[in-house]
Design an enzyme around this catalytic site. Structure first.
Site, PDB file in Angstrom:
ATOM      1  CG  HIS A   1     -86.302  -9.246 -57.220  1.00 30.48           C
ATOM      2  ND1 HIS A   1     -84.929  -9.179 -57.257  1.00 30.48           N
ATOM      3  CD2 HIS A   1     -86.613  -9.905 -56.078  1.00 30.48           C
ATOM      4  CE1 HIS A   1     -84.425  -9.758 -56.177  1.00 30.48           C
ATOM      5  NE2 HIS A   1     -85.425 -10.203 -55.442  1.00 30.48           N
ATOM      6  CG  ASP A   2     -83.416  -7.934 -60.446  1.00 32.73           C
ATOM      7  OD1 ASP A   2     -83.242  -6.953 -61.192  1.00 32.73           O
ATOM      8  OD2 ASP A   2     -83.613  -7.835 -59.222  1.00 32.73           O
TER       9      ASP A   2
ATOM     10  N   GLY B   1     -85.948 -14.395 -56.845  1.00 32.47           N
ATOM     11  CA  GLY B   1     -85.286 -13.353 -57.617  1.00 32.47           C
ATOM     12  C   GLY B   1     -84.055 -13.854 -58.358  1.00 32.47           C
TER      13      GLY B   1
END
Length: 258
Positions: free
Chosen positions: A121-122, A139
């Site tokens: 994520h991100d 992440g």
């Protein structure tokens, strides 16, 4: 002849441009947008909100746009944005962002993401990058243009991988990797610069020589990072490549791999 296999399951709200192909048993959920010429193979799962650009190829058993397992995630409407001309091979997993960061995972253009790689994520992937089989990004990882991460490379959360850098097979990266630097090992150690990659991409011999000197300043002269950054200023004014190397060191928040 239809380009959408009748055995695929596509939410009515998904938006597929002209020329998109979808193979059998793939599932495309709501709030997914796919650009012209993209090919989605069989047994692919696409979840939204996700935007996929033009002329991508997504192979079987990939899961693209799933929400993150980050325990802070509570179902907020975060995004995945993928550019153009990417190849996403078998079994790749890519998660959307979180509101604790950018609310978006971003992948640029012309990237090759090989089998069973994971993008957390991100994360932000630039352009022309290669993630070899089983590479895993936690992440918030940023990967610069033209970086190559060899098979089974592991990258800790919040690390920045500089442009034109290279990791050897099985490398475990826990600190930032400056632009152009080659790292190996667990934990990762800097070994050299990606000179062969530079030559293949048309870097001048003068620029390569300047980067070779810059590498020695940082890694061979026993200077602190702060001292090395100052020492590189004169060469950075003459060579944009050295300035990119210097900035990737100066901007590091986690400390650089040495």
């Amino acid at each position: 002849m239809s380009l959408i296999d009748p055995r695929a399951i596509i939410d009515p709200s998904a938006r597929l441009a002209e020329g998109v192909e979808v193979g059998p048993w793939s599932i495309i959920g709501p709030d997914v947008e796919i650009g012209e010429g993209t090919v989605v193979g069989p047994h692919v799962v696409l979840k939204g909100p996700t935007r996929i650009g033009r002329n991508n190829r997504i192979y079987q058993f990939s899961s693209v746009g799933e929400d993150t397992p980050d325990l802070k995630y509570k179902g907020e409407p975060t995004r995945l944005v993928i550019g153009d001309d990417n190849v996403i091979r078998e079994g790749v997993t890519i998660h959307r962002g979180t509101i604790q960061d950018r609310s978006e995972t971003t992948i640029g253009n012309h990237n090759l993401i090989m089998a069973y790689a994971h993008i957390g994520h991100d994360s932000v992937i630039g352009n022309h990058c290669i993630l070899v089989n089983n590479t895993a990004l936690a992440g918030h990882v940023h990967v610069g243009d033209w970086a190559i991460l060899s098979g089974f490379t592991l990258v800790h959360q919040f690390c920045h991988i500089g442009a034109h850098s290279f990791s050897g097979m099985g490398t475990a990266i826990g600190k930032d990797v400056p632009a152009f630097v080659t790292v190996f090992g667990n934990p990762a150690e800097a070994r050299s610069m990606n000179f062969e990659g530079m030559r293949r991409r048309g870097f001048s011999e003068d620029a390569i020589h300047a980067l070779r000197r810059a590498y020695k300043v940082v890694y061979r002269q026993g200077l602190t990072v702060e001292q090395a950054v100052i020492e590189l200023e004169a060469s950075a004014q003459q060579f944009p490549e050295v300035e990119l190397f210097r900035q990737s060191i100066q901007n590091s928040a986690r400390g650089i791999t040495r």
